[in-house]
Scaffold this active site. Structure first.
Site, PDB file in Angstrom:
ATOM      1  N   ALA A 250       4.774  -3.418   9.248  1.00 55.99           N
ATOM      2  CA  ALA A 250       4.008  -3.929   8.101  1.00 55.99           C
ATOM      3  C   ALA A 250       4.857  -4.031   6.846  1.00 55.99           C
ATOM      4  CB  ALA A 250       2.795  -3.034   7.853  1.00 55.99           C
TER       5      ALA A 250
ATOM      6  N   GLY B 100       5.393  -7.008   3.567  1.00 57.11           N
ATOM      7  CA  GLY B 100       5.001  -6.617   2.213  1.00 57.11           C
ATOM      8  C   GLY B 100       3.685  -5.868   2.181  1.00 57.11           C
ATOM      9  N   LYS B 101       3.148  -5.507   3.341  1.00 58.90           N
ATOM     10  CA  LYS B 101       1.860  -4.826   3.378  1.00 58.90           C
ATOM     11  C   LYS B 101       1.974  -3.358   2.988  1.00 58.90           C
ATOM     12  CE  LYS B 101       0.122  -7.876   7.062  1.00 58.90           C
ATOM     13  NZ  LYS B 101      -0.335  -7.949   8.472  1.00 58.90           N
ATOM     14  N   ILE B 102       3.099  -2.749   3.300  1.00 59.93           N
ATOM     15  CA  ILE B 102       3.323  -1.339   3.020  1.00 59.93           C
ATOM     16  C   ILE B 102       4.556  -1.214   2.124  1.00 59.93           C
ATOM     17  CG2 ILE B 102       3.771   0.950   4.007  1.00 59.93           C
ATOM     18  CD1 ILE B 102       1.057  -0.165   4.733  1.00 59.93           C
TER      19      ILE B 102
ATOM     20  N   HIS C 153       0.842  -1.194   0.000  1.00 65.39           N
ATOM     21  CA  HIS C 153       0.000   0.000   0.000  1.00 65.39           C
ATOM     22  C   HIS C 153       0.883   1.252   0.000  1.00 65.39           C
ATOM     23  CE1 HIS C 153      -3.808  -2.084   0.590  1.00 65.39           C
ATOM     24  NE2 HIS C 153      -3.206  -2.843   1.481  1.00 65.39           N
TER      25      HIS C 153
END
Length: 430
Positions: A350, A354-356, A326
């Protein structure tokens, strides 16, 4: 043996502090006696000390707020007086939201936890954000959606005193959410409404929670029109704006409980979590691979926060599609990071999942504040500083977004890894 004193190379530094600044200026780490005398000499000469204002650490806005006189707007108050601590984080959150997340190419996801709708925040803040195009898709606890429906059905919630005896409240048939009171029949009437609509023909199938909430929102909207009460329900507003609403734990609310009860009578409605996982991932993938960006605004934490953020690991780790995370992260929470719970996990943490997107980490703000305080302020600021955006109507685009997800998944899986063993036991990972 004591070290010899002297000025030779390799000798110990003078007592009284650390070495001078690497830039050649006297720093606070230098000899204290000399610094004290220098300050006294400046004072005698009437000189103003400005030696350190060239430091890169002193480039921030000076703490010199305007006087509060009652004439300031909410936006003026936030920009002019929210200068430090969590007030400053709220200012940063407001500015991140309005200046970057509300750009036309950003798809904004909102996650909701905590009893926000019973407190009226659905009507006061969330519905305006939806109608203004400031929120494009939502993940909520089921409880927030259940209690939201009370208002669309013309049922009432009341302010109360949290110190009242719960034994007496029970005897009076009054239910309490901290300092919100309502009649027990509000629950029974809302249950009866959901059981009635769920028994309809169009509900007799498996569907994503977004499909269910869209259908439910249609019927809540019809009830609002019949009662002539305007648009009071978040479900109704999301239906009208084609904003998909998902819930990460469908069974963890009175809505899910009523669905489960009707299943005992043979009702065919099933909320399919597989569809929810893939549909939410498709929203993010479509936003990013269409040349745009993805922003998340997280109120609280919990399961909806994880469901919102896991869209990127689903895309990258599970489906094997190239992505980075994101782009924008805004969270309002009262949870600490050191307990290990997801609600307090930082955007930096995060990144490791790999979320951010690590390249976008500066565009991440965590504000440690009660959402019931922060959300109205952020909403007011957003409308003061940004024009409404055209609605993206993502619910209407679900099939196209899912088609894109399937195509990219098939492309990433077109050359599966060779199998080099036939043992029923997987090789031990070393």
């Amino acid at each position: 043996m004591a070290k010899s004193k002297g000025n030779g190379a390799g000798q110990g530094r003078d007592r009284g502090g650390f070495k001078s600044s690497r830039h050649g200026k006297v720093s606070a780490a230098g000899p204290k006696a000399q610094q004290k005398l220098a300050a006294e000499e400046r004072e005698k000469r009437g000189e103003q000390h400005t030696a350190h204002e060239t430091s890169r650490f002193l480039k921030g806005q000076r703490i010199d707020p305007r006087r509060i006189d009652g004439r300031e707007t909410v936006a003026d108050l936030i920009e002019g007086t929210y200068l430090a601590y969590n007030a400053a984080r709220l200012r940063e959150a407001c500015q991140l939201y309005t200046e970057k997340m509300l750009q036309p190419d950003v798809t904004v996801g909102l996650s909701i936890t905590g009893a926000l709708t019973p407190a009226g925040l659905g009507m006061s803040a969330l519905i305006p954000l939806i109608e203004g195009g400031f929120v494009d898709w939502i993940i909520s606890t089921g409880a927030n959606l259940y209690h939201d429906a009370h208002f669309g059905l013309g049922l009432t919630m009341h302010r109360g005193n949290a110190q009242e005896s719960d034994v007496l409240l029970r005897e009076e048939g009054v239910v309490r959410i901290y300092d919100i009171f309502f009649d027990y029949d509000v629950l029974l009437s809302t249950d009866a409404f959901f059981r009635k609509i769920i028994s309809g023909k169009e509900f007799q199938r498996a569907m994503s929670s977004a499909e269910f909430h869209n259908l439910a929102g249609k019927y809540v909207r019809e009830r609002e029109k019949t009662l002539g009460i305007g648009q009071k329900s978040l479900l109704s507003a999301a239906y009208s704006a084609s904003v998909p609403i998902y819930t990460s734990s469908p069974g963890d609310s009175s809505i899910g409980m009523n669905i489960a009860a009707l299943a005992l009578d043979g009702n065919k409605l099933i909320l399919d979590p597989n569809r929810d996982v893939n549909e939410t991932a498709s929203i993010v993938l479509d936003a990013k691979h269409s040349g745009g960006k993805s922003g998340v605004m997280i109120l609280g934490g919990g399961s909806p926060k994880n469901f919102m953020l896991q869209t990127e690991p689903q895309i990258q780790e599970v489906l094997g599609i190239d992505e980075k995370g994101h782009d924008y992260f805004l969270q309002i929470t009262d949870a600490r990071p050191d307990t290990g719970g997801l609600s307090g996990a930082t955007p930096a943490e995060a990144v490791s999942w790999g979320k951010i997107d690590p390249d976008r980490l500066p565009d991440a703000v965590v504000c440690y504040l009660d959402s019931t305080v922060a959300l109205p302020l952020l909403t007011s600021y957003a409308f003061a500083r940004h024009e409404p955006r055209p609605l993206k109507r993502l619910f209407d685009r679900r099939d196209a977004m899912m088609s894109r997800l399937r195509q990219e998944y098939e492309k990433s899986s077109s050359q599966p890894a060779a199998i080099d063993h036939t043992d029923s036991k997987l090789p031990q990972h070393r």
